[in-house]
Design a protein around this motif. Structure first.
Motif, PDB file in Angstrom:
ATOM      1  N   ASP A   1       0.869  -1.194   0.000  1.00 33.74           N
ATOM      2  CA  ASP A   1       0.000   0.000   0.000  1.00 33.74           C
ATOM      3  C   ASP A   1       0.903   1.239   0.000  1.00 33.74           C
ATOM      4  O   ASP A   1       2.017   1.186  -0.516  1.00 33.74           O
ATOM      5  CB  ASP A   1      -1.038  -0.028   1.139  1.00 33.74           C
ATOM      6  CG  ASP A   1      -0.415  -0.008   2.529  1.00 33.74           C
ATOM      7  OD1 ASP A   1       0.822   0.139   2.639  1.00 33.74           O
ATOM      8  OD2 ASP A   1      -1.169  -0.112   3.513  1.00 33.74           O
ATOM      9  N   ASP A   2       0.460   2.332   0.577  1.00 31.68           N
ATOM     10  CA  ASP A   2       1.273   3.546   0.585  1.00 31.68           C
ATOM     11  C   ASP A   2       2.181   3.628   1.810  1.00 31.68           C
ATOM     12  O   ASP A   2       2.660   4.697   2.171  1.00 31.68           O
ATOM     13  CB  ASP A   2       0.387   4.792   0.478  1.00 31.68           C
ATOM     14  CG  ASP A   2      -0.726   4.814   1.513  1.00 31.68           C
ATOM     15  OD1 ASP A   2      -0.973   3.766   2.161  1.00 31.68           O
ATOM     16  OD2 ASP A   2      -1.362   5.866   1.686  1.00 31.68           O
ATOM     17  N   GLY A   3       2.407   2.488   2.456  1.00 29.96           N
ATOM     18  CA  GLY A   3       3.375   2.408   3.550  1.00 29.96           C
ATOM     19  C   GLY A   3       4.776   2.186   2.995  1.00 29.96           C
ATOM     20  O   GLY A   3       5.071   2.588   1.869  1.00 29.96           O
ATOM     21  N   PRO A   4       5.659   1.549   3.771  1.00 32.50           N
ATOM     22  CA  PRO A   4       7.045   1.357   3.324  1.00 32.50           C
ATOM     23  C   PRO A   4       7.114   0.551   2.020  1.00 32.50           C
ATOM     24  O   PRO A   4       6.322  -0.365   1.806  1.00 32.50           O
ATOM     25  CB  PRO A   4       7.698   0.609   4.489  1.00 32.50           C
ATOM     26  CG  PRO A   4       6.571   0.037   5.283  1.00 32.50           C
ATOM     27  CD  PRO A   4       5.414   0.955   5.107  1.00 32.50           C
ATOM     28  N   GLY A   5       8.111   0.908   1.199  1.00 37.48           N
ATOM     29  CA  GLY A   5       8.215   0.258  -0.108  1.00 37.48           C
ATOM     30  C   GLY A   5       9.112  -0.958  -0.121  1.00 37.48           C
ATOM     31  O   GLY A   5       9.100  -1.720  -1.085  1.00 37.48           O
ATOM     32  N   ASN A   6       9.914  -1.149   0.941  1.00 42.45           N
ATOM     33  CA  ASN A   6      10.833  -2.296   0.950  1.00 42.45           C
ATOM     34  C   ASN A   6      11.069  -2.742   2.401  1.00 42.45           C
ATOM     35  O   ASN A   6      10.645  -2.082   3.353  1.00 42.45           O
ATOM     36  CB  ASN A   6      12.150  -1.920   0.260  1.00 42.45           C
ATOM     37  CG  ASN A   6      12.809  -0.717   0.931  1.00 42.45           C
ATOM     38  OD1 ASN A   6      13.093  -0.732   2.133  1.00 42.45           O
ATOM     39  ND2 ASN A   6      13.022   0.351   0.150  1.00 42.45           N
ATOM     40  N   TRP A   7      11.776  -3.866   2.531  1.00 44.93           N
ATOM     41  CA  TRP A   7      11.966  -4.448   3.867  1.00 44.93           C
ATOM     42  C   TRP A   7      12.795  -3.545   4.776  1.00 44.93           C
ATOM     43  O   TRP A   7      12.501  -3.427   5.968  1.00 44.93           O
ATOM     44  CB  TRP A   7      12.625  -5.827   3.747  1.00 44.93           C
ATOM     45  CG  TRP A   7      11.650  -6.836   3.236  1.00 44.93           C
ATOM     46  CD1 TRP A   7      11.615  -7.392   1.994  1.00 44.93           C
ATOM     47  CD2 TRP A   7      10.545  -7.407   3.957  1.00 44.93           C
ATOM     48  NE1 TRP A   7      10.553  -8.257   1.886  1.00 44.93           N
ATOM     49  CE2 TRP A   7       9.883  -8.293   3.078  1.00 44.93           C
ATOM     50  CE3 TRP A   7      10.046  -7.243   5.250  1.00 44.93           C
ATOM     51  CZ2 TRP A   7       8.752  -9.011   3.448  1.00 44.93           C
ATOM     52  CZ3 TRP A   7       8.918  -7.967   5.630  1.00 44.93           C
ATOM     53  CH2 TRP A   7       8.293  -8.832   4.736  1.00 44.93           C
ATOM     54  N   ASP A   8      13.825  -2.924   4.239  1.00 52.44           N
ATOM     55  CA  ASP A   8      14.669  -2.062   5.083  1.00 52.44           C
ATOM     56  C   ASP A   8      13.846  -0.927   5.691  1.00 52.44           C
ATOM     57  O   ASP A   8      13.955  -0.627   6.887  1.00 52.44           O
ATOM     58  CB  ASP A   8      15.815  -1.462   4.254  1.00 52.44           C
ATOM     59  CG  ASP A   8      16.894  -2.496   3.958  1.00 52.44           C
ATOM     60  OD1 ASP A   8      16.860  -3.581   4.573  1.00 52.44           O
ATOM     61  OD2 ASP A   8      17.757  -2.214   3.107  1.00 52.44           O
ATOM     62  N   ASP A   9      13.020  -0.311   4.865  1.00 51.48           N
ATOM     63  CA  ASP A   9      12.202   0.801   5.365  1.00 51.48           C
ATOM     64  C   ASP A   9      11.155   0.305   6.366  1.00 51.48           C
ATOM     65  O   ASP A   9      10.853   0.990   7.354  1.00 51.48           O
ATOM     66  CB  ASP A   9      11.508   1.524   4.208  1.00 51.48           C
ATOM     67  CG  ASP A   9      12.503   2.335   3.375  1.00 51.48           C
ATOM     68  OD1 ASP A   9      13.673   2.442   3.789  1.00 51.48           O
ATOM     69  OD2 ASP A   9      12.101   2.839   2.309  1.00 51.48           O
ATOM     70  N   ALA A  10      10.603  -0.873   6.105  1.00 46.84           N
ATOM     71  CA  ALA A  10       9.603  -1.425   7.026  1.00 46.84           C
ATOM     72  C   ALA A  10      10.219  -1.693   8.394  1.00 46.84           C
ATOM     73  O   ALA A  10       9.645  -1.344   9.437  1.00 46.84           O
ATOM     74  CB  ALA A  10       9.002  -2.710   6.439  1.00 46.84           C
TER      75      ALA A  10
END
Ligand SMILES: [Fe+2]
Length: 241
Positions: A13-22
């Motif tokens: 969705d419009d949350g983090p785009g990748n695992w590092d950011d998550a």
């Protein structure tokens, strides 16, 4: 603290785009004192349909593994409200809707500027089905901000509210803050959550919001909004009023 509204599953969705950011986003929440995050990706909101629960669960399991339980991530969703809600809920684990922490409290959002005309009727039907509706960020909804009586009517059908931490800190403008204050005067503020999306655009900021509530609305109210009521909805208990 438990954060009941949080976009942390990457790339859906419009949350983090990748695992590092998550991972970085969830760790920032943990640094603020959040011990449990309810992952609430948008569901059935164009362009983020996210109907596949199994796929959402796979992301959640991996995120928990990367975080090692600090904080713990539990399932949920942010459902874009529509008349199909009763049928969708009836489908149980076969359907796309997941209650907070897999319980019977459902986080719903309305379109930004309106509330569907049949919302009161549908909320009543949901309460008959023992669903605890949690209205996401009503202070950021144009109709509810201008017409708090409508929010009163929805809460009279058993719904509770989730106000955004950032709204109290002025991050969504003066109108959202004024609406939150008016809802508080009317006894319509029941829980606070971050609605975090990213460290740069929409960080968690729960600790600052809690300090704001303690100062403005008192420490007893802070305990209610950040502890007892969020614990109740994640246990799927019926909260207030
Ligand atoms: Fe959200």
């Amino acid at each position: 603290m438990i954060d009941i509204h949080f976009h942390c599953l990457p790339g859906i969705d419009d949350g983090p785009g990748n695992w590092d950011d998550a991972v970085a986003l969830c760790k920032a929440a943990a640094d603020e004192g959040t011990t449990t995050i309810v992952a609430t990706p948008h569901v059935l909101r164009e362009p983020w349909l996210n109907e596949d629960r199994a796929e959402r669960d796979r992301l959640l399991v991996r995120l928990n593994a990367l975080l090692g339980g600090k904080p713990a991530i539990v399932p949920g969703c942010e459902y874009f409200f529509a008349a199909e809600v009763l049928d969708l809920w009836d489908r149980g684990s076969e359907g796309p809707l997941v209650g907070l922490n897999r319980g019977s409290a459902l986080l719903i959002e309305f379109p930004s500027y309106a509330v569907p005309i049949n919302a009161e009727f549908l909320f009543h039907e949901l309460s008959v089905m023992n669903v605890q509706v949690v209205i996401a960020h009503p202070e950021r909804n144009g109709e509810l901000a201008h017409n708090p009586e409508r929010l009163e009517a929805l809460c009279a059908k058993g719904a509770v509210t989730q106000i955004t931490a950032g709204s109290l800190l002025g991050e969504f403008g003066r109108a959202a803050l004024a609406a939150a204050e008016e809802f508080h005067r009317r006894g319509l503020v029941h829980t606070i959550a971050s609605d975090a999306h990213s460290l740069s655009r929409r960080p968690p900021r729960m600790a600052a919001a809690r300090r704001w509530v303690e100062k403005r609305w008192g420490s007893a109210k802070a305990i209610e909004l950040f502890e007892s009521n969020v614990e109740a909805v994640t246990r799927a208990g019926i909260v207030v009023p």
